[in-house]
Design a protein around this motif. Structure first.
Motif, PDB file in Angstrom:
ATOM      1  N   ASP A 105      13.359  -8.545  -4.246  1.00  0.00           N
ATOM      2  CA  ASP A 105      14.530  -8.233  -4.326  1.00  0.00           C
ATOM      3  C   ASP A 105      14.615  -6.659  -3.998  1.00  0.00           C
ATOM      4  O   ASP A 105      14.276  -5.814  -4.648  1.00  0.00           O
ATOM      5  CB  ASP A 105      15.307  -8.425  -5.843  1.00  0.00           C
ATOM      6  N   SER A 131      24.660  -8.789  -5.297  1.00  0.00           N
ATOM      7  CA  SER A 131      23.812  -9.561  -4.343  1.00  0.00           C
ATOM      8  C   SER A 131      22.515  -9.230  -5.200  1.00  0.00           C
ATOM      9  O   SER A 131      21.857 -10.180  -5.138  1.00  0.00           O
ATOM     10  CB  SER A 131      23.725  -8.688  -2.948  1.00  0.00           C
ATOM     11  N   HIS A 132      22.218  -8.080  -5.758  1.00  0.00           N
ATOM     12  CA  HIS A 132      20.989  -7.859  -6.520  1.00  0.00           C
ATOM     13  C   HIS A 132      20.817  -8.988  -7.681  1.00  0.00           C
ATOM     14  O   HIS A 132      19.791  -9.649  -7.815  1.00  0.00           O
ATOM     15  CB  HIS A 132      20.699  -6.474  -6.783  1.00  0.00           C
ATOM     16  N   ASN A 150      20.147 -12.351  -6.566  1.00  0.00           N
ATOM     17  CA  ASN A 150      18.502 -12.633  -6.242  1.00  0.00           C
ATOM     18  C   ASN A 150      17.644 -12.512  -7.316  1.00  0.00           C
ATOM     19  O   ASN A 150      16.739 -13.395  -7.761  1.00  0.00           O
ATOM     20  CB  ASN A 150      18.086 -11.521  -5.253  1.00  0.00           C
ATOM     21  N   ILE A 151      18.047 -11.845  -8.512  1.00  0.00           N
ATOM     22  CA  ILE A 151      17.049 -11.749  -9.496  1.00  0.00           C
ATOM     23  C   ILE A 151      17.309 -12.967 -10.586  1.00  0.00           C
ATOM     24  O   ILE A 151      16.432 -13.562 -11.002  1.00  0.00           O
ATOM     25  CB  ILE A 151      17.575 -10.296 -10.379  1.00  0.00           C
ATOM     26  N   ASP A 163      19.352  -3.080   0.100  1.00  0.00           N
ATOM     27  CA  ASP A 163      20.629  -3.472   0.094  1.00  0.00           C
ATOM     28  C   ASP A 163      21.175  -4.840   0.495  1.00  0.00           C
ATOM     29  O   ASP A 163      20.860  -5.148   1.760  1.00  0.00           O
ATOM     30  CB  ASP A 163      21.718  -2.363   0.904  1.00  0.00           C
ATOM     31  N   GLU A 164      21.419  -5.641  -0.224  1.00  0.00           N
ATOM     32  CA  GLU A 164      21.548  -7.150   0.362  1.00  0.00           C
ATOM     33  C   GLU A 164      22.976  -7.351   0.096  1.00  0.00           C
ATOM     34  O   GLU A 164      23.513  -8.454  -0.214  1.00  0.00           O
ATOM     35  CB  GLU A 164      20.902  -8.053  -0.722  1.00  0.00           C
ATOM     36  N   THR A 203      26.813  -4.931  -3.734  1.00  0.00           N
ATOM     37  CA  THR A 203      25.340  -4.659  -3.656  1.00  0.00           C
ATOM     38  C   THR A 203      24.993  -5.080  -4.962  1.00  0.00           C
ATOM     39  O   THR A 203      23.882  -5.800  -5.086  1.00  0.00           O
ATOM     40  CB  THR A 203      25.161  -3.216  -3.519  1.00  0.00           C
ATOM     41  N   LEU A 248      10.869  -5.892  -7.528  1.00  0.00           N
ATOM     42  CA  LEU A 248      12.257  -5.524  -7.809  1.00  0.00           C
ATOM     43  C   LEU A 248      12.286  -4.192  -7.664  1.00  0.00           C
ATOM     44  O   LEU A 248      12.039  -3.366  -8.297  1.00  0.00           O
ATOM     45  CB  LEU A 248      12.456  -5.971  -9.278  1.00  0.00           C
ATOM     46  N   ASP A 249      13.343  -4.021  -6.706  1.00  0.00           N
ATOM     47  CA  ASP A 249      13.457  -2.245  -6.054  1.00  0.00           C
ATOM     48  C   ASP A 249      14.932  -1.764  -6.977  1.00  0.00           C
ATOM     49  O   ASP A 249      15.958  -2.444  -6.846  1.00  0.00           O
ATOM     50  CB  ASP A 249      13.833  -2.276  -4.694  1.00  0.00           C
TER      51      ASP A 249
END
Length: 798
Positions: free
Chosen positions: A388, A404-405, A408-409, A391-392, A401, A424-425
């Protein structure tokens, strides 16, 4: 593995670069579809294939797939009963020839490269198909007269008919009686038949069949009745010729169709082999090394907080898509008690690049590719890599943002296992800092309890303290230079990043009262923590500096030791030379003494001894004593030379124990054998049968045959003789062969053209008798065919 991770980590860009090294379409398609494996044995086999290919490419420069074609459509057409064009048959022929050559190379090197040899065994030798095609189709794609007796007969008859036809119609065109009726005295063709240009107003003056007229209508193209029957016969033979050509092409197409199964099998193997060679070439481009792939140390059911046994040890790792001249290598590893690393540091400081480097190199290693890291790098084989990063934000799905994160997480939390790698960013970013920090800590706690190896980045100071105080989790940071106000991109594992905002503001000129006021508003505990971090970093930097000085001192001592050993070796060499010279002189004196003793004995044996004879007897005793002394000195055994440390390389001076002689290393053949020049002889000796005496050669050593260090300029690997007379050819060829041999070229490519074959015969007769030529052959497809002769020189280099 999932496509989202491949896209985020830019794995597709790696595959695109890999595909650029593939030689034909099938392997390029395979490269773009290539995916990492989760099977440890398969991943190790892929790595072995890549390593063997890199080594074999050095040994066999002609290990390539030039001349291999994508035959899939051609084989389909042949199996449907279609007639293949000559150009298609030439593609089949070229592919078969290259397949045979590759099989010879791979199978012939099976003991040293067993993984590649397995691909060689999958290549089918269809020499009979290539021979049939070569016997019927020329290099230019023409069906040869020799393809069948009937075709040769028809073409011979066609040539005779054409000559007669042209002669007869030419007489008509040039007849002075017909000149007034013709636009001009020339012969041309219309609809495949010979005609003459008749003026329209004289139609009928030359009886014949009108086949065409000019655009203006002023000229009629007429076939005179006098040649109609001959023209008909000529055209009939041409159609028969075409039928015979079609029959030959049909038979060749049927032969290809009969072997289509084996051709397809070879194509599949060729595509796999080409992909291996592409991995090897790409590894050379990025200066990569083979990593060691390991399994997980704990495969049983784990307890909470238990280390999953993951190993991710990257030494001086570089991101393969960044400029190697500017990218800063990083050292990354999971500790023996930690499997989650939290990276902090300034923006654009390299946190995200570190995440991508670790993830991308993992994917590359599990894809059989060498990785841009130092030897000794080790990686566990993960069952998946989840990422992850970035910027998704999705407008179409109405996701922010943060949303979206989190999407994914959540997916990662549901699917990741203790054998996965999570990246993980900016964990917890995009929302209220207090809630984001709490969320980041809770996520890391859950991943720690689940045993999922994780690399995460964050800006939250609370997360640093959490990582410091939680078992299984450690801090890391990317460095920042306060002097230049720029990140250094260096990664330090074990230390969290510092808050540099106030220091940067001061360096940029923020008024002191404002900076002091801001500092007074900061939590005192944070200032204390930063001060403590500064002390830790200072102590670490001091320790690192001391270590570097110690290592430099150690290198200097090792260098001095090597110099002393080299000096001792030279002294020993000089001592041995003096001793050998003395021994030779003693041997000469021994011969003289023997003669003198024999003369004295002969004198004493004659009659009663006189005073002079008694003197001679005493002299004999003295000579006998001296003789015994010098014999003992002559038989003195020389001590073994003092060995030097370090690997043996080309140019080193070694002592060959079996020969009791010194020699210069010419080539390191493999791990067990080297080639050594001893006097005028070049020998292969085992590596454990020599002692290193001196590193490198100060001056090129020469022998009675050829110089070891070549100073002759190369005349080039190719000589073009086309257009020369025979005497000029022989002179040029003789000069070139001598120059190429002295320059130690392994082989030479001599271009003489095809033509009648006379020049080719002259060249090969010359080469056949030349003492420095060991063998020669015609050029292969793509080298010029029979228009080129490739000659190999002696000394075992062919």
């Amino acid at each position: 593995m999932n496509e989202h991770t491949y896209r985020i980590l830019e794995y597709d860009k790696i595959l695109a670069r890999l595909a650029n090294y593939c030689s034909f379409e099938i392997s390029k398609e395979s490269a773009l579809r290539w995916r990492p494996t989760t099977d440890l044995d398969e991943a190790r086999l892929w790595q072995q294939e890549t390593a063997e290919a890199r080594a074999l490419l050095v040994q066999q420069p002609d290990l390539h797939l030039g001349g291999v074609h994508d035959l899939r459509l051609i084989l389909e057409q042949a199996e449907r009963g279609g007639i293949l064009l000559p150009i298609d048959l030439l593609a089949v022929h070229s592919t078969i020839l290259r397949t045979r050559r590759l099989r010879q190379i791979l199978v012939g090197n099976a003991p040293r490269y067993p993984a590649l040899a397995e691909w060689g065994y999958q290549l089918h030798d269809l020499e009979h198909v290539a021979a049939e095609i070569a016997g019927a189709i020329s290099d230019r794609g023409d069906v040869l007269d020799s393809a069948s007796p009937r075709l040769a007969s028809l073409r011979s008859e066609i040539r005779v008919l054409q000559d007669r036809l042209q002669s007869r119609i030419q007489r008509i065109a040039t007849n002075s009686d017909n000149a007034p009726y013709l636009q001009e005295a020339l012969v041309t063709q219309r609809q495949g038949r010979y005609v003459i240009p008749l003026r329209a107003e004289f139609k009928g003056r030359i009886p014949g069949i009108v086949h065409d007229q000019s655009g203006s209508g002023a000229t009629l193209f007429v076939e005179p009745f006098a040649i109609v029957e001959l023209n008909n016969t000529w055209r009939q033979r041409q159609m028969e010729e075409q039928e015979e050509v079609n029959r030959i092409l049909r038979e060749l197409s049927e032969l290809v169709a009969d072997e289509a199964l084996y051709l397809r099998s070879s194509l599949t193997a060729l595509a796999g082999l080409d992909l291996i060679l592409a991995r090897a070439s790409y590894a050379d481009e990025i200066d990569a090394n083979q990593p060691q792939l390991l399994g997980f140390q704990h495969d049983d059911v784990r307890e909470p907080e238990q280390h999953p046994g993951v190993i991710l040890d990257l030494i001086q790792a570089r991101h393969p898509l960044l400029d190697p001249a500017t990218v800063v290598p990083i050292d990354f590893h999971f500790g023996p008690t930690t499997f989650i690393v939290v990276i902090t540091g300034p923006n654009t400081g390299g946190k995200t690049v570190t995440l991508k480097t670790a993830g991308l190199l993992t994917l590359m290693a599990q894809s059989g590719m060498a990785i841009p890291a130092k030897p000794g790098s080790q990686l566990s084989l993960f069952d998946a890599v989840w990422a992850d990063i970035g910027d998704e934000q999705s407008i179409e799905q109405n996701l922010s943002t943060f949303s979206s994160h989190m999407t994914n997480i959540v997916h990662i939390l549901h699917t990741a296992t203790p054998h996965s790698l999570a990246l993980l960013d900016e964990l917890g970013a995009g929302t209220d800092p207090e809630e984001g920090s709490a969320l980041a800590q809770a996520l890391l706690q859950h991943l720690r309890d689940s045993g999922v190896p994780t690399i995460a980045t964050t800006h939250y100071p609370e997360v640093k303290l959490f990582a410091h105080s939680t078992a299984g989790i450690t801090n890391a940071s990317v460095e920042f230079d306060l002097e230049s106000l720029r990140p250094t991109y260096e990664l330090s594992i074990g230390l969290p990043g510092r808050s540099n905002a106030l220091a940067i503001a001061r360096r940029l000129g923020l008024p002191r009262p404002i900076a002091d006021n801001a500092e007074s508003l900061v939590n005192p505990e944070s200032l204390t923590a930063d001060a403590l971090l500064n002390e830790i970093r200072s102590a670490r930097d001091a320790a690192r500096s001391a270590q570097q000085k110690a290592e430099a001192q150690q290198r200097m001592v090792a260098s001095r030791e090597a110099e002393l050993r080299a000096q001792l070796a030279k002294i020993e060499e000089a001592r041995r030379a003096v001793l050998n010279e003395a021994r030779q002189q003693i041997q000469e004196e021994l011969g003289t003494l023997h003669q003198e003793v024999a003369r004295i004995r002969s004198r004493l044996q004659k009659g009663a001894p006189t005073q002079h004879d008694r003197f001679l007897a005493e002299a004999e005793k003295a000579l006998q004593a001296r003789l015994a002394t010098e014999q003992a000195l002559a038989q003195q055994v020389e001590p073994e030379p003092t060995p030097l440390s370090g690997p043996i390389q080309a140019g080193d001076l070694v002592w060959v124990t079996t020969l009791q002689a010194s020699g210069r290393v010419q080539n390191v053949i493999n791990e067990r054998e080297i080639e050594v020049q001893v006097g005028s002889f070049r020998l292969k000796v085992p590596l454990d049968g020599v002692v290193l005496r001196e590193h490198g050669a100060s001056e090129p050593e020469t022998t009675g045959d050829r110089p070891i260090s070549n100073t002759h300029p190369s005349p080039g690997i190719e000589l073009d003789l086309r257009g020369l007379r025979v005497d000029e050819t022989l002179e040029r060829l003789d000069e070139y062969i001598d120059a190429a041999y002295l320059a130690e070229l392994p082989w030479a490519r001599i271009i003489h053209g095809k033509g009648t074959g006379a020049l080719r015969q002259v060249v090969r007769d010359f080469l056949r008798q030349h003492p420095v030529i060991s063998k020669f052959r015609s050029g292969e497809q793509g080298e010029g065919g029979d228009g080129v002769t490739v000659a190999y020189f002696v000394d075992g280099r062919d």
